[in-house]
Design a protein around this motif. Sequence first.
Motif, mmCIF file in Angstrom:
data_model
loop_
_atom_site.group_PDB
_atom_site.id
_atom_site.type_symbol
_atom_site.label_atom_id
_atom_site.label_comp_id
_atom_site.label_asym_id
_atom_site.label_seq_id
_atom_site.Cartn_x
_atom_site.Cartn_y
_atom_site.Cartn_z
ATOM 1 N N SER A 149 0.964 -1.277 -0.008
ATOM 2 C CA SER A 149 -0.085 0.037 -0.065
ATOM 3 C C SER A 149 0.784 1.313 -0.015
ATOM 4 O O SER A 149 0.742 2.398 -0.525
ATOM 5 C CB SER A 149 -0.997 0.054 1.167
ATOM 6 N N TYR A 150 2.031 1.067 0.768
ATOM 7 C CA TYR A 150 3.057 2.466 0.510
ATOM 8 C C TYR A 150 3.601 2.582 -0.746
ATOM 9 O O TYR A 150 3.602 3.684 -1.407
ATOM 10 C CB TYR A 150 3.974 2.150 1.518
ATOM 11 N N CYS A 195 0.082 7.781 -7.565
ATOM 12 C CA CYS A 195 -1.454 7.894 -7.332
ATOM 13 C C CYS A 195 -2.174 9.036 -8.113
ATOM 14 O O CYS A 195 -1.472 10.180 -7.951
ATOM 15 C CB CYS A 195 -1.795 8.279 -5.779
ATOM 16 N N ALA A 212 -6.276 7.058 -3.826
ATOM 17 C CA ALA A 212 -5.790 7.196 -2.450
ATOM 18 C C ALA A 212 -6.654 6.590 -1.341
ATOM 19 O O ALA A 212 -6.144 6.175 -0.364
ATOM 20 C CB ALA A 212 -5.590 8.541 -2.041
ATOM 21 N N GLY A 213 -7.949 6.555 -1.588
ATOM 22 C CA GLY A 213 -8.896 6.007 -0.667
ATOM 23 C C GLY A 213 -8.835 4.732 -0.575
ATOM 24 O O GLY A 213 -8.865 3.939 0.490
ATOM 25 N N THR A 215 -6.343 2.747 -1.110
ATOM 26 C CA THR A 215 -5.047 2.475 -0.847
ATOM 27 C C THR A 215 -4.896 2.648 0.791
ATOM 28 O O THR A 215 -4.411 1.827 1.471
ATOM 29 C CB THR A 215 -4.073 3.483 -1.235
ATOM 30 N N LYS A 216 -5.829 3.485 1.095
ATOM 31 C CA LYS A 216 -5.774 3.709 2.476
ATOM 32 C C LYS A 216 -6.554 2.493 3.316
ATOM 33 O O LYS A 216 -6.314 1.908 4.239
ATOM 34 C CB LYS A 216 -6.820 4.989 2.845
ATOM 35 N N THR A 217 -7.661 2.117 2.516
ATOM 36 C CA THR A 217 -8.257 0.889 3.163
ATOM 37 C C THR A 217 -7.451 -0.197 3.166
ATOM 38 O O THR A 217 -7.403 -1.124 3.990
ATOM 39 C CB THR A 217 -9.441 0.627 1.930
ATOM 40 N N GLN A 248 -4.215 -0.217 3.457
ATOM 41 C CA GLN A 248 -3.218 -0.184 4.380
ATOM 42 C C GLN A 248 -3.574 -0.458 5.796
ATOM 43 O O GLN A 248 -3.285 -1.036 6.695
ATOM 44 C CB GLN A 248 -2.913 1.416 4.385
ATOM 45 N N GLU A 249 -5.093 0.056 5.923
ATOM 46 C CA GLU A 249 -5.562 0.080 7.447
ATOM 47 C C GLU A 249 -6.025 -1.549 7.719
ATOM 48 O O GLU A 249 -5.994 -2.130 8.973
ATOM 49 C CB GLU A 249 -6.752 1.160 7.603
#
Length: 139
Positions: free
Chosen positions: A78-79, A87, A93-94, A96-98, A100-101
């Motif tokens: 994800s990083y 990106c 971005a959203g 990828t955030k999902t 990642q988290e």
Amino acid sequence: MKKFLFVALPLLAVVMFSFAAIAQVKKGKTRPLLTKQLMGGLVQPNCKDLGAGLKKAPADDKAWAALATKAALLNEASYILMADGRCPDGVWAGATKTLQECSDVVLKKIEAKDAEGAQGAFQAMTKACAACHKAHKKK
Ligand code: HEC
């Protein structure tokens, strides 16, 4: 002439911006790794094995550790997805955030040897794949 520039310049900017966006989605700005290679070599195999491995509780510490590796690699991916100018927009971005988290939660549940919890977080994580692909993966 002035009027022409008024129209032409923004138009040029839009065209150049969309070319840049296409290039970024397929490959970062400076590093050689293609998004396709990132997906096929890192994201897809680890996602597949993690999903299969969480279907039932892992048998021993070695099996748990192997799943932790996969979750950590997905988290790292994800990083990479956000690095090197790859990106293009907020959808990317959203998603990828999902990724990642949720992969972070999967990892924490694995560390706690909570197979059910890890499976739930894994399901939530795969929403990131679908969300980004819907917008950015060309058929
Ligand atoms: C932030 C965006 C994004 C996320 C999140 C994402 N992908 Fe992708 N994926 C892409 C893009 C863009 C392509 C198309 C790349 C190309 O063909 O240039 C792709 C392509 C793929 C491919 C096809 C690779 C090939 O060889 O053609 C697979 C398989 C894949 N993704 C799996 C996954 C899985 C599994 C996840 C979730 C764990 C995931 N992806 C999450 C953007 C994303």
